[in-house]
Motif scaffolding. Structure first.
Motif, PDB file in Angstrom:
ATOM      1  N   GLY A  41      -3.578  34.050  33.247  1.00 50.20           N
ATOM      2  CA  GLY A  41      -3.819  33.839  34.667  1.00 50.20           C
ATOM      3  C   GLY A  41      -4.832  34.848  35.180  1.00 50.20           C
ATOM      4  N   VAL A  43      -5.652  37.342  37.838  1.00 47.91           N
ATOM      5  CA  VAL A  43      -4.884  38.049  38.867  1.00 47.91           C
ATOM      6  C   VAL A  43      -5.763  38.814  39.850  1.00 47.91           C
ATOM      7  CG1 VAL A  43      -2.749  38.171  37.551  1.00 47.91           C
ATOM      8  CG2 VAL A  43      -4.390  40.009  37.345  1.00 47.91           C
ATOM      9  N   ARG A  83      -9.945  29.066  37.315  1.00 46.59           N
ATOM     10  CA  ARG A  83      -9.531  29.094  38.723  1.00 46.59           C
ATOM     11  C   ARG A  83     -10.682  28.648  39.614  1.00 46.59           C
ATOM     12  NH1 ARG A  83      -4.519  31.466  41.118  1.00 46.59           N
ATOM     13  NH2 ARG A  83      -4.845  30.849  43.250  1.00 46.59           N
ATOM     14  N   TYR A  95     -10.226  38.759  45.548  1.00 40.24           N
ATOM     15  CA  TYR A  95      -8.881  38.213  45.454  1.00 40.24           C
ATOM     16  C   TYR A  95      -7.979  39.100  44.625  1.00 40.24           C
ATOM     17  CZ  TYR A  95     -10.185  33.575  47.204  1.00 40.24           C
ATOM     18  OH  TYR A  95     -10.596  32.532  47.981  1.00 40.24           O
ATOM     19  N   PHE A  97      -4.147  38.050  43.295  1.00 38.79           N
ATOM     20  CA  PHE A  97      -3.153  36.982  43.348  1.00 38.79           C
ATOM     21  C   PHE A  97      -1.765  37.515  43.017  1.00 38.79           C
ATOM     22  CE2 PHE A  97      -7.149  34.854  42.209  1.00 38.79           C
ATOM     23  CZ  PHE A  97      -7.227  33.941  43.245  1.00 38.79           C
ATOM     24  N   PRO A 100      -0.311  34.162  40.279  1.00 40.15           N
ATOM     25  CA  PRO A 100      -1.441  33.483  39.625  1.00 40.15           C
ATOM     26  C   PRO A 100      -1.018  32.159  38.996  1.00 40.15           C
ATOM     27  CG  PRO A 100      -0.782  35.426  38.391  1.00 40.15           C
ATOM     28  CD  PRO A 100       0.054  35.392  39.620  1.00 40.15           C
ATOM     29  N   TYR A 102      -0.997  30.108  35.737  1.00 42.36           N
ATOM     30  CA  TYR A 102      -1.091  30.404  34.308  1.00 42.36           C
ATOM     31  C   TYR A 102      -1.462  29.148  33.533  1.00 42.36           C
ATOM     32  CZ  TYR A 102       0.793  34.994  35.153  1.00 42.36           C
ATOM     33  OH  TYR A 102       0.960  36.279  35.593  1.00 42.36           O
TER      34      TYR A 102
END
Length: 150
Positions: A41, A43, A83, A95, A97, A100, A102
């Motif tokens: 993810g 983050v 993303r 950003y 997150f 996030p 995944y």
């Protein structure tokens, strides 16, 4: 088990001289081994648009792609989308997150990461100013299991 990888678009320019902020490769000095099933993810992400660039409507959002995640469907085509980000500052994207998204990782060993960033119209986000910063979070799946117990 989890791992964080912090990268900058300009950190491996000595390996990859053609790196750009919108299309770059990062060489990891220590390979990342991911036995079993892992997900990744995004983050953290930070990028700025060049001040001399005129911003078009299609430049207000960017798509971040990574060669390590399995493909998602974007505009009817499979692509390794990490993303989609909407511009949230006057001159860029910043950003962190808490939750996030995944995605499955498609490699068991990562030595190089390839990231590319495109605008909504599909063109490379050449309006970005270097460097871009990212933090990737890798989690072993299922998340509640410790890899050492597998």
């Amino acid at each position: 088990m989890e791992r964080y990888v912090y990268i900058r678009s300009d950190q491996s320019n000595h390996y990859f001289s053609d790196n750009q902020v919108y299309k770059f490769k990062v060489h990891l000095s220590t390979p990342l081994y991911l036995p079993g099933v892992w997900k990744v993810g995004l983050v953290e992400f930070e990028a700025r648009r060049g001040k001399s660039r005129i911003l078009k409507k299609d430049d207000e959002a960017v798509y971040v792609f990574a060669n390590i995640c399995k493909d998602s469907i974007l505009d009817g085509t499979e692509k390794p989308l990490l993303r989609r980000l909407q511009m949230n500052e006057k001159n860029g994207w910043s950003y962190i997150f808490d939750k996030p998204i995944y995605l499955p990782v498609k490699r068991k060993e990562i030595i190089e990461l390839e990231i590319y960033i495109k605008a909504v119209d599909g063109a490379f986000a050449t309006f970005l100013e270097s460097p871009a910063y990212m933090t990737l979070h890798f989690k072993h799946y299922p998340f509640f299991m410790d890899i050492d117990s597998v």
